[in-house]
Every structure is written in structure tokens, then in C-alpha cells.
Design a protein around this motif. Sequence first.
Motif, PDB file in Angstrom:
ATOM      1  N   UNK A  49       0.839  -1.202   0.000  1.00  0.00           N
ATOM      2  CA  UNK A  49       0.000   0.000   0.000  1.00  0.00           C
ATOM      3  C   UNK A  49       0.874   1.252   0.000  1.00  0.00           C
ATOM      4  N   UNK A  50       0.319   2.319  -0.534  1.00  0.00           N
ATOM      5  CA  UNK A  50       1.012   3.597  -0.551  1.00  0.00           C
ATOM      6  C   UNK A  50       0.086   4.631   0.095  1.00  0.00           C
ATOM      7  N   UNK A  51       0.315   4.898   1.367  1.00  0.00           N
ATOM      8  CA  UNK A  51      -0.540   5.813   2.097  1.00  0.00           C
ATOM      9  C   UNK A  51      -0.017   7.241   1.985  1.00  0.00           C
ATOM     10  N   UNK A  52      -0.891   8.159   1.576  1.00  0.00           N
ATOM     11  CA  UNK A  52      -0.524   9.558   1.426  1.00  0.00           C
ATOM     12  C   UNK A  52      -1.189  10.446   2.483  1.00  0.00           C
ATOM     13  N   UNK A  53      -2.324   9.972   3.026  1.00  0.00           N
ATOM     14  CA  UNK A  53      -3.065  10.772   4.009  1.00  0.00           C
ATOM     15  C   UNK A  53      -3.702   9.832   5.034  1.00  0.00           C
ATOM     16  N   UNK A  54      -3.248   9.913   6.257  1.00  0.00           N
ATOM     17  CA  UNK A  54      -3.686   9.033   7.342  1.00  0.00           C
ATOM     18  C   UNK A  54      -4.526   9.832   8.334  1.00  0.00           C
ATOM     19  N   UNK A  55      -5.609   9.230   8.775  1.00  0.00           N
ATOM     20  CA  UNK A  55      -6.491   9.852   9.767  1.00  0.00           C
ATOM     21  C   UNK A  55      -6.312   9.170  11.112  1.00  0.00           C
ATOM     22  N   UNK A  56      -6.122   9.987  12.138  1.00  0.00           N
ATOM     23  CA  UNK A  56      -6.016   9.506  13.517  1.00  0.00           C
ATOM     24  C   UNK A  56      -7.112  10.145  14.352  1.00  0.00           C
ATOM     25  N   UNK A  57      -8.208   9.423  14.615  1.00  0.00           N
ATOM     26  CA  UNK A  57      -9.198   9.935  15.571  1.00  0.00           C
ATOM     27  C   UNK A  57      -8.670   9.685  16.988  1.00  0.00           C
ATOM     28  N   UNK A  58      -8.831  10.659  17.867  1.00  0.00           N
ATOM     29  CA  UNK A  58      -8.333  10.485  19.232  1.00  0.00           C
ATOM     30  C   UNK A  58      -9.338  10.988  20.253  1.00  0.00           C
ATOM     31  N   UNK A  59      -9.348  10.327  21.394  1.00  0.00           N
ATOM     32  CA  UNK A  59     -10.163  10.799  22.516  1.00  0.00           C
ATOM     33  C   UNK A  59      -9.288  11.042  23.737  1.00  0.00           C
ATOM     34  N   UNK A  60      -7.979  10.980  23.534  1.00  0.00           N
ATOM     35  CA  UNK A  60      -7.046  11.231  24.623  1.00  0.00           C
ATOM     36  C   UNK A  60      -6.799  10.045  25.532  1.00  0.00           C
ATOM     37  N   UNK A  61      -7.409   8.909  25.230  1.00  0.00           N
ATOM     38  CA  UNK A  61      -7.261   7.727  26.072  1.00  0.00           C
ATOM     39  C   UNK A  61      -5.915   7.035  25.828  1.00  0.00           C
ATOM     40  N   UNK A  70       3.567  10.362   4.579  1.00  0.00           N
ATOM     41  CA  UNK A  70       2.155  10.730   4.484  1.00  0.00           C
ATOM     42  C   UNK A  70       1.832  11.913   5.388  1.00  0.00           C
ATOM     43  N   UNK A  71       0.785  12.630   5.018  1.00  0.00           N
ATOM     44  CA  UNK A  71       0.241  13.673   5.877  1.00  0.00           C
ATOM     45  C   UNK A  71      -0.655  13.001   6.913  1.00  0.00           C
ATOM     46  N   UNK A  72      -0.714  13.566   8.083  1.00  0.00           N
ATOM     47  CA  UNK A  72      -1.523  13.017   9.168  1.00  0.00           C
ATOM     48  C   UNK A  72      -2.585  14.032   9.567  1.00  0.00           C
ATOM     49  N   UNK A  73      -3.818  13.586   9.622  1.00  0.00           N
ATOM     50  CA  UNK A  73      -4.906  14.413  10.143  1.00  0.00           C
ATOM     51  C   UNK A  73      -5.328  13.832  11.481  1.00  0.00           C
ATOM     52  N   UNK A  74      -5.329  14.671  12.492  1.00  0.00           N
ATOM     53  CA  UNK A  74      -5.702  14.266  13.845  1.00  0.00           C
ATOM     54  C   UNK A  74      -7.033  14.927  14.168  1.00  0.00           C
ATOM     55  N   UNK A  75      -8.029  14.122  14.552  1.00  0.00           N
ATOM     56  CA  UNK A  75      -9.336  14.676  14.899  1.00  0.00           C
ATOM     57  C   UNK A  75      -9.836  14.113  16.222  1.00  0.00           C
ATOM     58  N   UNK A  76     -10.659  14.898  16.859  1.00  0.00           N
ATOM     59  CA  UNK A  76     -11.381  14.451  18.037  1.00  0.00           C
ATOM     60  C   UNK A  76     -12.828  14.885  17.831  1.00  0.00           C
ATOM     61  N   UNK A  77     -13.762  14.001  18.172  1.00  0.00           N
ATOM     62  CA  UNK A  77     -15.177  14.285  17.921  1.00  0.00           C
ATOM     63  C   UNK A  77     -15.891  14.587  19.234  1.00  0.00           C
ATOM     64  N   UNK A  78     -16.610  15.700  19.228  1.00  0.00           N
ATOM     65  CA  UNK A  78     -17.444  16.078  20.367  1.00  0.00           C
ATOM     66  C   UNK A  78     -18.886  16.107  19.878  1.00  0.00           C
ATOM     67  N   UNK A  79     -19.744  15.409  20.584  1.00  0.00           N
ATOM     68  CA  UNK A  79     -21.168  15.450  20.271  1.00  0.00           C
ATOM     69  C   UNK A  79     -21.754  16.660  20.998  1.00  0.00           C
ATOM     70  N   UNK A  80     -22.144  17.715  20.245  1.00  0.00           N
ATOM     71  CA  UNK A  80     -22.649  18.918  20.914  1.00  0.00           C
ATOM     72  C   UNK A  80     -24.004  18.715  21.593  1.00  0.00           C
ATOM     73  N   UNK A  81     -24.719  17.682  21.196  1.00  0.00           N
ATOM     74  CA  UNK A  81     -25.992  17.356  21.838  1.00  0.00           C
ATOM     75  C   UNK A  81     -25.875  15.914  22.315  1.00  0.00           C
ATOM     76  N   UNK A  82     -25.364  15.726  23.525  1.00  0.00           N
ATOM     77  CA  UNK A  82     -25.107  14.374  24.009  1.00  0.00           C
ATOM     78  C   UNK A  82     -26.392  13.553  24.147  1.00  0.00           C
ATOM     79  N   UNK A  83     -26.198  12.260  24.237  1.00  0.00           N
ATOM     80  CA  UNK A  83     -27.327  11.340  24.324  1.00  0.00           C
ATOM     81  C   UNK A  83     -28.103  11.482  25.630  1.00  0.00           C
ATOM     82  N   UNK A  84     -27.449  11.995  26.629  1.00  0.00           N
ATOM     83  CA  UNK A  84     -28.145  12.139  27.910  1.00  0.00           C
ATOM     84  C   UNK A  84     -29.113  13.309  27.853  1.00  0.00           C
ATOM     85  N   UNK A  85     -30.125  13.226  28.608  1.00  0.00           N
ATOM     86  CA  UNK A  85     -31.154  14.271  28.623  1.00  0.00           C
ATOM     87  C   UNK A  85     -30.953  15.121  29.870  1.00  0.00           C
ATOM     88  N   UNK A  86     -30.914  16.422  29.676  1.00  0.00           N
ATOM     89  CA  UNK A  86     -30.773  17.320  30.806  1.00  0.00           C
ATOM     90  C   UNK A  86     -32.150  17.797  31.233  1.00  0.00           C
TER      91      UNK A  86
END
Length: 146
Positions: free
Chosen positions: A2-14, A33-49
Motif C-alpha cells: 500500500x502507498x498511504x498519502x493521508x492518514x487519519x487519527x481519531x483520538x479521545x485522549x485515552x 504521508x500527511x496526518x490528520x488528527x481529529x477528536x469528535x465532540x457530540x454537541x448534543x449528548x445522548x443524555x437528557x438534561x
Amino acid sequence: MADYKHILLPTDGSTSADKAAETAVDLARRYGARLSIVSVIDPVPFISFPEGGGEALAYYLEAAEDGAKQGIEQASARATAAGVSFDSQVLREHGPAPSIIGFAKQEGIDLIVMGSHGRRGLDSLLLGSVAHKVLTLSPVPVLVVK
């Protein structure tokens, strides 16, 4: 091979995300390769306030932002130390797996490298697995690091 040019790293800090960061940075360095680092935040969490729960929501969002930034900083430090070119961002979208896959499609990612918390049994059924969902739905290869 394989020849990877763009790698994605999702992280949650764990710990598992940090292990994935080590692998992703090493692969990016080896392939140039270029590296893209992302972290996902759900702005409307599953819990109900409850009514008037704005304070709780604000606390959740602040903690989520702090966690996302910390995870990105850890992975960014690894990339910088290895001389790997990277970009990073926090994705504020509902559901980590669809967000990761959408980002991969949009950015032309060749490989997703992510950690797995290794949940098994009832925890896996109740909490689900972001890694499993990404692995199942991704149009590109996914390397899961334990």
C-alpha cells in the motif's frame, strides 16, 4: 504494498488512542504521508438534561472540549517529535463513527488508524464500539490498535 498519502487519527485522549497515535505517526513517517488528527465532540449528548439543565450541559461541553484538545495535543506532540506533517481539528458533530467516516471521505483519507478500548461482553453491547462501527462502515482500510 500500500502507498498511504493521508492518514487519519481519531483520538479521545485515552491510553488506547495514544497507542494508535504512536502507530499512526510511525506509518506517516515511513510513507511520507500527511496526518490528520481529529477528536469528535457530540454537541448534543445522548443524555437528557432536565429543565434548567443548561449548567450541566455547559459543564459537559467544557469537559468535552478540554478532553478533545488534550487528545489532539498528545498526538500532535508525537507527530512534531517525529517530523511528521499534520493538521488537527475538533469535529462537533453527532456520533463519532459517522463523523470520522465523513471526514475520511471528504479529505481523501487512505487509512484510518484508531485505538480500541477493548470493551467486551455487556459493556460492548450497551456502549457500542466506535472502532467497530468505523471498521464496519469505512470505505478505506482501518487499522485498529489495542
